[in-house]
Motif scaffolding. Sequence first.
Motif, PDB file in Angstrom:
ATOM      1  N   GLU A  28      37.825  40.247  49.062  1.00  0.00           N
ATOM      2  CA  GLU A  28      37.352  39.201  49.972  1.00  0.00           C
ATOM      3  C   GLU A  28      36.858  37.986  49.189  1.00  0.00           C
ATOM      4  O   GLU A  28      36.848  36.874  49.712  1.00  0.00           O
ATOM      5  N   CYS A  29      36.383  38.225  47.965  1.00  0.00           N
ATOM      6  CA  CYS A  29      35.857  37.148  47.121  1.00  0.00           C
ATOM      7  C   CYS A  29      36.389  37.324  45.714  1.00  0.00           C
ATOM      8  O   CYS A  29      36.598  38.456  45.255  1.00  0.00           O
ATOM      9  N   THR A  30      36.606  36.172  45.015  1.00  0.00           N
ATOM     10  CA  THR A  30      37.102  36.251  43.644  1.00  0.00           C
ATOM     11  C   THR A  30      36.242  35.457  42.660  1.00  0.00           C
ATOM     12  O   THR A  30      36.543  35.417  41.480  1.00  0.00           O
ATOM     13  N   ASN A  31      35.196  34.803  43.129  1.00  0.00           N
ATOM     14  CA  ASN A  31      34.326  34.066  42.198  1.00  0.00           C
ATOM     15  C   ASN A  31      32.916  33.966  42.781  1.00  0.00           C
ATOM     16  O   ASN A  31      32.675  34.334  43.935  1.00  0.00           O
ATOM     17  N   ARG A  32      31.988  33.457  41.955  1.00  0.00           N
ATOM     18  CA  ARG A  32      30.565  33.425  42.348  1.00  0.00           C
ATOM     19  C   ARG A  32      30.330  32.516  43.559  1.00  0.00           C
ATOM     20  O   ARG A  32      29.487  32.808  44.406  1.00  0.00           O
ATOM     21  N   ASN A  33      31.106  31.416  43.642  1.00  0.00           N
ATOM     22  CA  ASN A  33      30.933  30.514  44.788  1.00  0.00           C
ATOM     23  C   ASN A  33      31.297  31.178  46.105  1.00  0.00           C
ATOM     24  O   ASN A  33      30.584  31.040  47.102  1.00  0.00           O
ATOM     25  N   SER A  64      40.016  31.483  34.796  1.00  0.00           N
ATOM     26  CA  SER A  64      39.277  30.581  35.674  1.00  0.00           C
ATOM     27  C   SER A  64      40.242  29.829  36.572  1.00  0.00           C
ATOM     28  O   SER A  64      41.447  29.819  36.340  1.00  0.00           O
ATOM     29  N   GLN A  65      39.702  29.270  37.642  1.00  0.00           N
ATOM     30  CA  GLN A  65      40.516  28.436  38.523  1.00  0.00           C
ATOM     31  C   GLN A  65      39.807  27.105  38.690  1.00  0.00           C
ATOM     32  O   GLN A  65      38.578  27.037  38.683  1.00  0.00           O
ATOM     33  N   SER A  74      34.939  30.631  37.073  1.00  0.00           N
ATOM     34  CA  SER A  74      35.531  31.802  36.440  1.00  0.00           C
ATOM     35  C   SER A  74      35.808  32.864  37.501  1.00  0.00           C
ATOM     36  O   SER A  74      35.028  33.073  38.429  1.00  0.00           O
ATOM     37  N   LEU A  75      36.991  33.458  37.372  1.00  0.00           N
ATOM     38  CA  LEU A  75      37.433  34.464  38.329  1.00  0.00           C
ATOM     39  C   LEU A  75      36.843  35.815  37.968  1.00  0.00           C
ATOM     40  O   LEU A  75      36.780  36.186  36.793  1.00  0.00           O
ATOM     41  N   LEU A  76      36.416  36.542  39.004  1.00  0.00           N
ATOM     42  CA  LEU A  76      35.846  37.868  38.799  1.00  0.00           C
ATOM     43  C   LEU A  76      36.821  38.904  39.337  1.00  0.00           C
ATOM     44  O   LEU A  76      37.464  38.688  40.363  1.00  0.00           O
TER      45      LEU A  76
END
Length: 401
Positions: A28-33, A64-65, A74-76
């Motif tokens: 559902e999520c791929t980064n901190r934002n 990162s994107q 940065s992508l998680l």
Amino acid sequence: MTTRTQKTTRDLRWHNRADLLTRLYLGECTNRNDLASTSGLSAATISNVVSDLIADGLVGENGSQSSAGGRPRSLLRVLPDFGYVVGVDIAETAIRVGLFDWTLEPIAEEVRSVATAQVPPQKVADQILSEIAAVTARVGITPAGLLGVGVGVPGAGGAVIHAPTLGWSAVPLAGLLRDGLGFAPEVDNGAMALGQAEVWRGAARGSERAVTLLLGIGAGGALSMAAGPGGRARSFTLEWGHTVVDLDGPTCRCGARGCLETYIGAEAILARYAATRGSTPFATEGVVEQLTELVDRAVQHREPAARTVLDTTAGYLGAGISNLINLVAPDRVIISGWAGALLCQALLPAIRLIARRHALPYLFELARIEPGELGHTSGTLGAATLPVARLLADGGRRGPG
Ligand SMILES: [Zn+2]
């Protein structure tokens, strides 16, 4: 002494950790934002929790994107190396044991053909333990090194199993396995587990109310409902195969008469064909091989008797699905399981047509009827979601049981 406030703060921290880890795990999520905007937590909390998840080896940074007008994000991603889980699928004709990394990529599988209803539960447990030892040995670990084990059974799961199709009444399967594993496995209904897997990784992704049907010798089902728009789905068992379609119909394995399963179960389909063609109409042995042969005769060779039997099957399946559509208003109906995959090859347009004929039009318009996407590992994959669900709810705390 731990004060109430300290305890509450610690609980909240684990709660946040479980929430964020689950969002990353389910894609559902791929980064901190993304995590901040969807969870409503502060950037500082996100930063702390993600640092902990990275330090514990659950999550890694993966490139990162670019973002519009800002610094690259940065992508998680969840790291498969964190550990392994095992999924055990107890079916009528075989025990399948699959080893997966915890992101549910398949690593190894052992299949033992066994008429499970004919052997005592203790022996079934012993066979499961020996197959678990075999699959874990392939990656150089022992069962004690697993993150968890999930077992999918026909019938009701939990501490004791009630499975009429296996002749099991109050069988303490988890206890029988715990002695050999050193920890308790998660045991639940196989169709429910499959429904969870179709929502996480298969044809029900993004659905708010999906019905997954598990077709084999029996006919099980699961209802997976999201908590609200965009919410996470929870799955519940549907004993769909034991809904009655004919008061005077054939006697079912559950003891009642005229259950849907006595019309759409694989053995029932084969028996109808045998009744029209004589006692030994098949060149092959085994229920999977024979249903494959029947579908082949109907589709490739256009044999009228095979076609008639499958058309009747489509009628009952379509009507059974229309009942589900009228009852629970799903947005997705997923036809899964080995027999489901075979029948979809031959009958999907007919099943859709018949379901449309019997369902209320405004409810049918909501529902897409689709084949499952998880292939031959669907049973073990479903079972493997059981320990992963527990691990996610615990925020990734290691150690089974
Ligand atoms: Zn029944």
